[in-house]
Design an enzyme around this catalytic site. Structure first.
Site, PDB file in Angstrom:
ATOM      1  N   LYS A 129      68.199  66.673  22.010  1.00 55.27           N
ATOM      2  CA  LYS A 129      69.248  66.824  20.993  1.00 55.27           C
ATOM      3  C   LYS A 129      69.029  65.679  20.006  1.00 55.27           C
ATOM      4  O   LYS A 129      69.386  64.538  20.275  1.00 55.27           O
ATOM      5  CB  LYS A 129      70.628  66.732  21.658  1.00 55.27           C
ATOM      6  CG  LYS A 129      71.773  67.363  20.869  1.00 55.27           C
ATOM      7  CD  LYS A 129      71.981  66.877  19.464  1.00 55.27           C
ATOM      8  CE  LYS A 129      72.724  65.562  19.389  1.00 55.27           C
ATOM      9  NZ  LYS A 129      72.900  65.122  17.953  1.00 55.27           N
ATOM     10  N   GLU A 135      69.289  52.964  25.321  1.00 54.52           N
ATOM     11  CA  GLU A 135      68.639  52.086  24.344  1.00 54.52           C
ATOM     12  C   GLU A 135      69.662  51.919  23.218  1.00 54.52           C
ATOM     13  O   GLU A 135      69.853  52.817  22.412  1.00 54.52           O
ATOM     14  CB  GLU A 135      67.374  52.801  23.856  1.00 54.52           C
ATOM     15  CG  GLU A 135      66.570  52.068  22.858  1.00 54.52           C
ATOM     16  CD  GLU A 135      66.089  50.774  23.412  1.00 54.52           C
ATOM     17  OE1 GLU A 135      66.399  49.759  22.789  1.00 54.52           O
ATOM     18  OE2 GLU A 135      65.435  50.797  24.470  1.00 54.52           O
ATOM     19  N   CYS A 179      67.246  48.841  15.295  1.00 55.73           N
ATOM     20  CA  CYS A 179      68.086  48.256  16.341  1.00 55.73           C
ATOM     21  C   CYS A 179      67.627  46.846  16.711  1.00 55.73           C
ATOM     22  O   CYS A 179      68.420  45.999  17.077  1.00 55.73           O
ATOM     23  CB  CYS A 179      68.142  49.153  17.559  1.00 55.73           C
ATOM     24  SG  CYS A 179      66.542  49.752  18.086  1.00 55.73           S
ATOM     25  N   GLU A 234      76.853  44.813  15.069  1.00 54.31           N
ATOM     26  CA  GLU A 234      75.671  45.424  14.483  1.00 54.31           C
ATOM     27  C   GLU A 234      76.081  46.139  13.196  1.00 54.31           C
ATOM     28  O   GLU A 234      76.940  47.013  13.212  1.00 54.31           O
ATOM     29  CB  GLU A 234      75.055  46.420  15.470  1.00 54.31           C
ATOM     30  CG  GLU A 234      73.790  47.048  14.947  1.00 54.31           C
ATOM     31  CD  GLU A 234      73.096  47.919  15.984  1.00 54.31           C
ATOM     32  OE1 GLU A 234      73.737  48.823  16.533  1.00 54.31           O
ATOM     33  OE2 GLU A 234      71.903  47.685  16.244  1.00 54.31           O
TER      34      GLU A 234
HETATM   35  P1  NAP Z   1      75.394  57.567  17.622  1.00 50.19           P
HETATM   36  O1  NAP Z   1      76.624  58.296  17.238  1.00 50.19           O
HETATM   37  O2  NAP Z   1      75.405  56.767  18.844  1.00 50.19           O
HETATM   38  O3  NAP Z   1      74.231  58.664  17.657  1.00 50.19           O
HETATM   39  C1  NAP Z   1      73.079  58.659  18.478  1.00 50.19           C
HETATM   40  C2  NAP Z   1      72.874  60.055  19.044  1.00 50.19           C
HETATM   41  O4  NAP Z   1      73.931  60.379  19.950  1.00 50.19           O
HETATM   42  C3  NAP Z   1      72.897  61.163  17.988  1.00 50.19           C
HETATM   43  O5  NAP Z   1      72.028  62.196  18.351  1.00 50.19           O
HETATM   44  C4  NAP Z   1      74.330  61.612  18.070  1.00 50.19           C
HETATM   45  O6  NAP Z   1      74.583  62.867  17.510  1.00 50.19           O
HETATM   46  C5  NAP Z   1      74.568  61.577  19.548  1.00 50.19           C
HETATM   47  N1  NAP Z   1      75.973  61.538  19.948  1.00 50.19           N
HETATM   48  C6  NAP Z   1      77.057  61.144  19.220  1.00 50.19           C
HETATM   49  N2  NAP Z   1      78.182  61.277  19.939  1.00 50.19           N
HETATM   50  C7  NAP Z   1      77.823  61.760  21.155  1.00 50.19           C
HETATM   51  C8  NAP Z   1      78.535  62.102  22.339  1.00 50.19           C
HETATM   52  N3  NAP Z   1      79.866  61.979  22.431  1.00 50.19           N
HETATM   53  N4  NAP Z   1      77.841  62.574  23.409  1.00 50.19           N
HETATM   54  C9  NAP Z   1      76.499  62.703  23.340  1.00 50.19           C
HETATM   55  N5  NAP Z   1      75.777  62.410  22.246  1.00 50.19           N
HETATM   56  C10 NAP Z   1      76.425  61.932  21.163  1.00 50.19           C
HETATM   57  O7  NAP Z   1      74.935  56.669  16.438  1.00 50.19           O
HETATM   58  P2  NAP Z   1      75.185  56.974  14.899  1.00 50.19           P
HETATM   59  O8  NAP Z   1      76.526  57.557  14.645  1.00 50.19           O
HETATM   60  O9  NAP Z   1      74.069  57.783  14.412  1.00 50.19           O
HETATM   61  O10 NAP Z   1      75.119  55.510  14.310  1.00 50.19           O
HETATM   62  C11 NAP Z   1      76.220  54.634  14.533  1.00 50.19           C
HETATM   63  C12 NAP Z   1      75.737  53.247  14.831  1.00 50.19           C
HETATM   64  O11 NAP Z   1      74.943  53.241  16.013  1.00 50.19           O
HETATM   65  C13 NAP Z   1      74.813  52.660  13.808  1.00 50.19           C
HETATM   66  O12 NAP Z   1      75.475  52.155  12.698  1.00 50.19           O
HETATM   67  C14 NAP Z   1      74.126  51.601  14.623  1.00 50.19           C
HETATM   68  O13 NAP Z   1      74.919  50.465  14.743  1.00 50.19           O
HETATM   69  C15 NAP Z   1      73.975  52.246  15.951  1.00 50.19           C
HETATM   70  N6  NAP Z   1      72.633  52.835  16.110  1.00 50.19           N
HETATM   71  C16 NAP Z   1      71.749  52.209  16.912  1.00 50.19           C
HETATM   72  C17 NAP Z   1      70.479  52.737  17.058  1.00 50.19           C
HETATM   73  C18 NAP Z   1      69.466  52.117  17.931  1.00 50.19           C
HETATM   74  O14 NAP Z   1      68.281  52.393  17.784  1.00 50.19           O
HETATM   75  N7  NAP Z   1      69.834  51.293  18.888  1.00 50.19           N
HETATM   76  C19 NAP Z   1      70.110  53.882  16.383  1.00 50.19           C
HETATM   77  C20 NAP Z   1      71.056  54.518  15.569  1.00 50.19           C
HETATM   78  C21 NAP Z   1      72.305  53.975  15.462  1.00 50.19           C
HETATM   79  P3  NAP Z   1      75.013  62.912  15.950  1.00 50.19           P
HETATM   80  O15 NAP Z   1      73.780  62.620  15.192  1.00 50.19           O
HETATM   81  O16 NAP Z   1      75.495  64.295  15.751  1.00 50.19           O
HETATM   82  O17 NAP Z   1      76.076  61.882  15.743  1.00 50.19           O
END
Ligand code: NAP
Ligand code: MG
Length: 471
Positions: free
Chosen positions: A179, A254, A288, A378
């Site tokens: 996903k 991660e 990240c 972050e």
């Molecule tokens: P996120 O919401 O954690 O998204 C990561 C993945 O998880 C996406 O595929 C997302 O789908 C999915 N997801 C979201 N809610 C979920 C749930 N309840 N159950 C299962 N999967 C779920 O991150 P984001 O919204 O894209 O970014 C928010 C913040 O996360 C960023 O600003 C940053 O601080 C952090 N981040 C960290 C990394 C890293 O490499 N460590 C990467 C990206 C973001 P959707 O795309 O549909 O939301």
């Protein structure tokens, strides 16, 4: 006639990739894909639901026994074919990442397209050479695939994040349901095409595009998934860990970071500052492991701040947008918060640099103290915080003083001195005097930055479980 670059962007599929074919989703709901540089909708992809996830997990379970029993050399050959497909389609990959993430073409080619091919290559090698059977005294120990993997990936390095899970999972003999992030599904569809062309048996790799709280959650909760491998925010990771724990399911997380670049007094200050600024501005700060805190000795502080301000100003025209309007608003909110909490802006700021596109100005804050929000949370945007330290133990306390522990850097007069300090950091990776990224080195976090490691042999073992036979 020359082909316009956007003709290279992968054509969207209005279907999910399940059991070796593109199939319509259970509902007609779709997700728009937006080009963050233009704010235009460039495609729509299916919004998969729990029913689609269930179909994909069933396909993976059906394919698992055959793939698990496939000799490792044959799995290696299929991964090598994926590597070749990624290499052959590098221009398309780069154009697609530029279109849906906003990465400038140069970094799209050099990082977003090139790195996944290197990672796939490393797992083609590891699948062929890893000792899946070992003798331990009177025992024979088998490393067997953990089973069906539910992979949930973010948008920041869309293809790398996918390949860093799919390649080791395939090498281990696992079947996968992916996903991907809703913001970058076209890159994921392109990867599914590459997998298909590489001749993997149907069902070994499956793709369900969709929303996190719908498709992602259904995947994390599915009984047919043996391991959930998640990359993304700590907030979502925490929930996925709880769900997996309750089901006694393996989990790899991660998560985020707030990494420190510690510049010790003997270092080449100009180099440390310039590389440090480049590290944060790269990918518009959406990394990240980015060194978003720079720690400088009080005697060199003013000089470092001046160098950083000059370096950041050079990124004004070169930097790409952040991925979405929501991300831009979030990053700008942090910049406003930094100002409100008393940090000093020396480059950039919260105002919009362009009329169109989700751009944020490359921003540097001085006089940041460890208790400030911008020193703890972050931001995931092009924002650097420069903190002052008095002595080494102060630097150590500041560097270790966040909930995160993903990465970091140490700069000193010698590698030995830097390495000795690096051993005191509570973090999974540290770059010594600008040491280069190594795609074979284990990558992952201490503390709230996660559980488990990706890449190289350590990344492979995440997808294995062991069985001992006694003779
Ligand atoms: P996120 O919401 O954690 O998204 C990561 C993945 O998880 C996406 O595929 C997302 O789908 C999915 N997801 C979201 N809610 C979920 C749930 N309840 N159950 C299962 N999967 C779920 O991150 P984001 O919204 O894209 O970014 C928010 C913040 O996360 C960023 O600003 C940053 O601080 C952090 N981040 C960290 C990394 C890293 O490499 N460590 C990467 C990206 C973001 P959707 O795309 O549909 O939301
Ligand atoms: Mg999200």
């Amino acid at each position: 006639m020359t082909t316009p670059p956007d003709a290279l962007v992968a054509a969207p599929h209005d279907a999910l990739y399940i059991a070796g074919e593109w199939r319509p989703a259970a509902t007609g709901d779709t997700i728009p894909v937006v080009d963050p540089a233009t704010e235009e909708v460039i495609a729509h992809v299916p919004a998969g639901t729990a029913a689609d996830v269930d179909a994909a997990v069933r396909a993976a379970r059906a394919a698992l026994p055959g793939w698990a029993a496939t000799p490792p050399e044959d799995r290696a050959a299929r991964i090598a074919a994926i590597r070749d497909g990624l290499t052959a389609r590098a221009d398309e990959i780069a154009a697609t990442v530029t279109a849906e993430l906003g990465a400038p073409p140069k970094i799209a080619a050099a990082v977003h397209a090139a790195l996944p091919a290197r990672v796939a290559a490393s797992y083609a090698d590891l699948a062929a050479t890893y000792p899946f059977v070992e003798k331990v005294g009177n025992s024979t120990v088998y490393a067997e695939p953990v089973g069906v993997v539910g992979a949930i990936t973010p948008w920041n390095y869309p293809l790398h994040q996918i390949v860093a899970k799919a390649a080791p999972a395939l090498a281990a003999g696992c079947a996968i349901v992916l996903k991907p992030a809703e913001d970058t599904p076209l890159t994921a569809q392109l990867f599914a095409e590459v997998v298909h062309d590489a001749g993997l048996p149907p069902g070994v790799f499956n793709l369900v595009t969709g929303l996190g709280p719908v498709a992602g959650q259904a995947l994390a909760e599915h009984d047919g998934v043996d391991l959930v491998s998640f990359t993304g925010s700590t907030a979502v990771g925490r929930r996925i860990g709880a769900v997996a724990g309750a089901a006694v399911k393996r989990v790899a997380l991660e998560l985020g970071g707030k990494s420190a670049s510690v510049i010790l007094p003997g270092a080449d200050l100009a180099r440390a500052v310039n590389v440090g600024v480049a590290n944060v501005m790269s990918n518009s700060g959406q990394t990240c492991s980015a060194w978003t805190r720079m720690l400088v000795h009080t005697d060199q502080y003013d000089e470092a701040v001046a160098l950083a301000a000059t370096a950041a100003a050079k990124y004004g025209e070169r930097i790409g947008p952040v991925v979405s309007a929501a991300q831009r608003d979030r990053v700008r909110g942090y910049i406003e918060r930094g100002v409100a909490e008393g940090a000093r802006l020396v480059a950039g700021g919260p105002d919009a640099p362009r009329e169109r596109g989700y751009y944020v100005r490359p921003t540097v804050f001085a006089d940041v103290t460890p208790d400030m929000t911008i020193a703890q949370e972050e931001i995931f945007g092009p924002v650097l915080s420069i903190l002052r330290y008095e002595d080494e133990s102060d630097a150590e306390a500041i560097a270790n003083g966040t909930e995160y522990g993903l990465a970091g850097a140490v700069w000193a007069g010698s590698d030995e001195e830097a390495a000795a300090f690096a051993r005191r950091l509570h973090t999974g990776q540290v770059d010594i005097n600008g040491g280069a990224f190594n795609p074979l080195a284990p990558f992952g976090g201490y503390k709230r930055s996660g559980v488990g490691r990706e890449l190289g042999t350590h990344g492979l073992t995440e997808y294995l479980q062991t069985k001992s036979l006694q003779f």
